[in-house]
Motif scaffolding. Structure first.
Motif, PDB file in Angstrom:
ATOM      1  N   HIS A  79       0.798  -1.214   0.000  1.00 56.42           N
ATOM      2  CA  HIS A  79       0.000   0.000   0.000  1.00 56.42           C
ATOM      3  C   HIS A  79       0.838   1.275   0.000  1.00 56.42           C
ATOM      4  CE1 HIS A  79      -4.039  -1.863   1.588  1.00 56.42           C
ATOM      5  NE2 HIS A  79      -3.547  -2.490   0.532  1.00 56.42           N
ATOM      6  N   GLU A  80       1.833   1.323   0.864  1.00 53.15           N
ATOM      7  CA  GLU A  80       2.591   2.569   1.025  1.00 53.15           C
ATOM      8  C   GLU A  80       3.167   3.077  -0.293  1.00 53.15           C
ATOM      9  OE1 GLU A  80       6.671   4.345   3.063  1.00 53.15           O
ATOM     10  OE2 GLU A  80       5.917   2.402   3.742  1.00 53.15           O
ATOM     11  N   LEU A  84       1.973   6.570  -2.028  1.00 52.08           N
ATOM     12  CA  LEU A  84       2.968   7.630  -2.199  1.00 52.08           C
ATOM     13  C   LEU A  84       3.078   8.058  -3.657  1.00 52.08           C
ATOM     14  CD1 LEU A  84       5.995   6.805   0.140  1.00 52.08           C
ATOM     15  CD2 LEU A  84       4.660   8.916   0.068  1.00 52.08           C
ATOM     16  N   CYS A  95      -7.726   4.272  -0.052  1.00 56.85           N
ATOM     17  CA  CYS A  95      -6.876   3.140   0.325  1.00 56.85           C
ATOM     18  C   CYS A  95      -7.526   2.316   1.417  1.00 56.85           C
ATOM     19  CB  CYS A  95      -5.513   3.662   0.804  1.00 56.85           C
ATOM     20  SG  CYS A  95      -4.358   2.356   1.289  1.00 56.85           S
ATOM     21  N   ALA A 100      -0.345   2.135   5.577  1.00 55.95           N
ATOM     22  CA  ALA A 100       1.017   1.589   5.457  1.00 55.95           C
ATOM     23  C   ALA A 100       1.197   0.638   6.627  1.00 55.95           C
ATOM     24  CB  ALA A 100       2.065   2.696   5.488  1.00 55.95           C
ATOM     25  N   THR A 101       2.153  -0.254   6.540  1.00 54.78           N
ATOM     26  CA  THR A 101       2.323  -1.260   7.591  1.00 54.78           C
ATOM     27  C   THR A 101       3.154  -0.755   8.763  1.00 54.78           C
ATOM     28  OG1 THR A 101       4.198  -2.172   6.357  1.00 54.78           O
ATOM     29  CG2 THR A 101       2.053  -3.219   6.032  1.00 54.78           C
ATOM     30  N   GLY A 105       5.941   4.729   7.655  1.00 51.92           N
ATOM     31  CA  GLY A 105       5.380   4.748   6.308  1.00 51.92           C
ATOM     32  C   GLY A 105       4.188   5.671   6.202  1.00 51.92           C
ATOM     33  N   CYS A 106       3.337   5.664   7.232  1.00 51.38           N
ATOM     34  CA  CYS A 106       2.188   6.570   7.246  1.00 51.38           C
ATOM     35  C   CYS A 106       2.637   8.023   7.272  1.00 51.38           C
ATOM     36  CB  CYS A 106       1.309   6.276   8.460  1.00 51.38           C
ATOM     37  SG  CYS A 106       0.433   4.686   8.390  1.00 51.38           S
ATOM     38  N   ARG A 108       5.357   9.229   6.051  1.00 53.71           N
ATOM     39  CA  ARG A 108       5.862   9.601   4.720  1.00 53.71           C
ATOM     40  C   ARG A 108       4.703  10.017   3.814  1.00 53.71           C
ATOM     41  NH1 ARG A 108       9.966   5.692   5.959  1.00 53.71           N
ATOM     42  NH2 ARG A 108       8.672   3.919   5.363  1.00 53.71           N
ATOM     43  N   ILE A 109       3.588   9.312   3.933  1.00 51.52           N
ATOM     44  CA  ILE A 109       2.407   9.671   3.144  1.00 51.52           C
ATOM     45  C   ILE A 109       1.847  11.005   3.621  1.00 51.52           C
ATOM     46  CG2 ILE A 109       0.018   9.017   2.637  1.00 51.52           C
ATOM     47  CD1 ILE A 109       1.015   6.058   2.768  1.00 51.52           C
ATOM     48  N   SER A 302      -5.137  10.484   6.177  1.00 53.61           N
ATOM     49  CA  SER A 302      -3.817   9.864   6.344  1.00 53.61           C
ATOM     50  C   SER A 302      -3.384   9.910   7.799  1.00 53.61           C
ATOM     51  CB  SER A 302      -2.781  10.570   5.471  1.00 53.61           C
ATOM     52  OG  SER A 302      -3.087  10.445   4.109  1.00 53.61           O
ATOM     53  N   TYR A 306      -2.211   6.977  10.347  1.00 50.30           N
ATOM     54  CA  TYR A 306      -1.023   7.023  11.205  1.00 50.30           C
ATOM     55  C   TYR A 306      -1.380   6.645  12.641  1.00 50.30           C
ATOM     56  CZ  TYR A 306       2.312   9.312  14.358  1.00 50.30           C
ATOM     57  OH  TYR A 306       3.174   9.591  15.387  1.00 50.30           O
TER      58      TYR A 306
END
Length: 345
Positions: A79-80, A84, A95, A100-101, A105-106, A108-109, A302, A306
């Motif tokens: 997903h990430e 992105l 999504c 994100a896992t 990663g979250c 970064r989005i 998003s 997170y």
């Protein structure tokens, strides 16, 4: 205006979204699909009689100028990168969880989205669109039960397969309560502790079942959440919010009540898809309407993705340690501070 959707991942949930956008909802059409299994993507186009391009990967789909929205229903760890790439291309994104896992990663989005200057991403936490949860949220927000003090919630499945392991009780199951309860009481989490009761005989060797999670919020609300994925009797979602002035319950899913053979009884669902089918429809329709009319999705953001990731990480750690583990979030950016449709329904 009709939103043009590109779908990344044509498994079960991907096909369900394709079906509802094509046959049930208004304002959207599927123009592109892709899947790591190209045969699956091609079969989906044929199954739903789509006038859509089958792309070899997510990057080529995102690059298509005819795609306005990217729907991410692929394998969670993928997903990430897809989200992105779509955000950096300025595309809207719906999504499915997880965003994100990892929490990193979250973030970064989150950073990529803020760089674009407007909200582009909605995370698929569909319980916020379930009529029962909406009613429960309204009762809490209107002060009908006073300040919430405690929450008791239950997430039961009739059974799970051999691939389901202990950690999945958090990342695949509890994750929905993590988002829904945070939304209901509008209070960040502070800590979590996990207790494993006596193990059911129906659980295989790789999963501890049931599990009890005690989550505390910053204001002191204590939440006890049971996850029991081999309960056998059906798919059962319960939620009770205890306040200073009263108690509010999540409505039971409607079912015919029968009187027969000396018994008063009603049915219990066996499949989670039927429990939240209507919520999925409302969720995607709201996404379409919000993007078309307001230029931004109004559902779970998003940042909500997170919060779920950080909380899930702490829950998994608590599974392993048996100790009370802290849940620590970064300061919420002002970018995500506006109220969403879900908060005003």
């Amino acid at each position: 205006m009709t939103l043009r959707f590109g779908v990344v991942g044509t498994g079960a949930i991907g096909r369900e979204h394709i079906n509802r956008i094509t046959n049930s909802l208004s304002g959207g059409e599927i123009v592109a699909v892709t899947d790591v299994n190209q045969d699956s993507a091609k079969q989906t186009v044929e199954q739903y009689h789509l006038d859509a391009v089958v792309y070899p990967d997510d990057k080529t789909l995102i690059a298509d100028e005819n795609v306005d929205v990217v729907v991410v229903t692929s394998w969670g760890p993928a997903h990430e990168a897809t989200v992105l790439a779509a955000v950096e291309a300025g595309k809207y994104v719906f999504c499915e969880k997880p965003l994100a896992t990892t929490a990193e990663g979250c973030l970064r989005i989150v950073e990529a989205e803020m760089k674009q200057g407007k909200k582009l991403v909605q995370v698929g936490f569909m319980r916020r669109y379930d009529s029962g949860y909406v009613q429960l949220k309204e009762a809490i927000d209107k002060g009908e039960i006073g300040q919430p003090l405690m929450v008791r919630a239950v997430h039961r499945n009739p059974e799970v397969g051999e691939s389901y392991v202990t950690e999945m009780a958090v990342v695949d199951t509890l994750i929905h309560e993590i988002d829904a309860l945070h939304w209901l009481v509008n209070d960040d989490y502070k800590s979590v502790q996990v207790v494993f009761p006596r193990k059911t005989k129906y659980a295989h060797d790789k999963v501890q079942d049931p599990q009890l999670f005690t989550i505390e919020t910053n204001s002191g609300i204590v939440m006890n959440v049971e996850v029991f994925v081999n309960c056998k009797y059906g798919y059962d979602i319960q939620c009770e919010v205890i306040g200073e002035d009263g108690v509010a319950y999540l409505p039971e899913f409607p079912s015919v009540v029968t009187r027969k053979n000396g018994k008063l009884s009603s049915g219990i669902l066996q499949d989670w898809k039927y429990r939240f089918m209507d919520a999925y429809d409302v969720e995607i329709q709201d996404f379409i309407d919000s993007v078309v009319k307001k230029g931004e999705p109004q559902g779970p953001t998003s940042w909500d993705g997170y919060i779920a990731a950080v909380t899930a990480d702490a829950c998994v750690k608590a599974q392993k340690t048996g100790e009370k583990e802290s849940i620590s979030l970064q300061v919420k950016p002002a970018f995500y501070s506006g109220k969403s449709v879900c908060e005003t329904l």
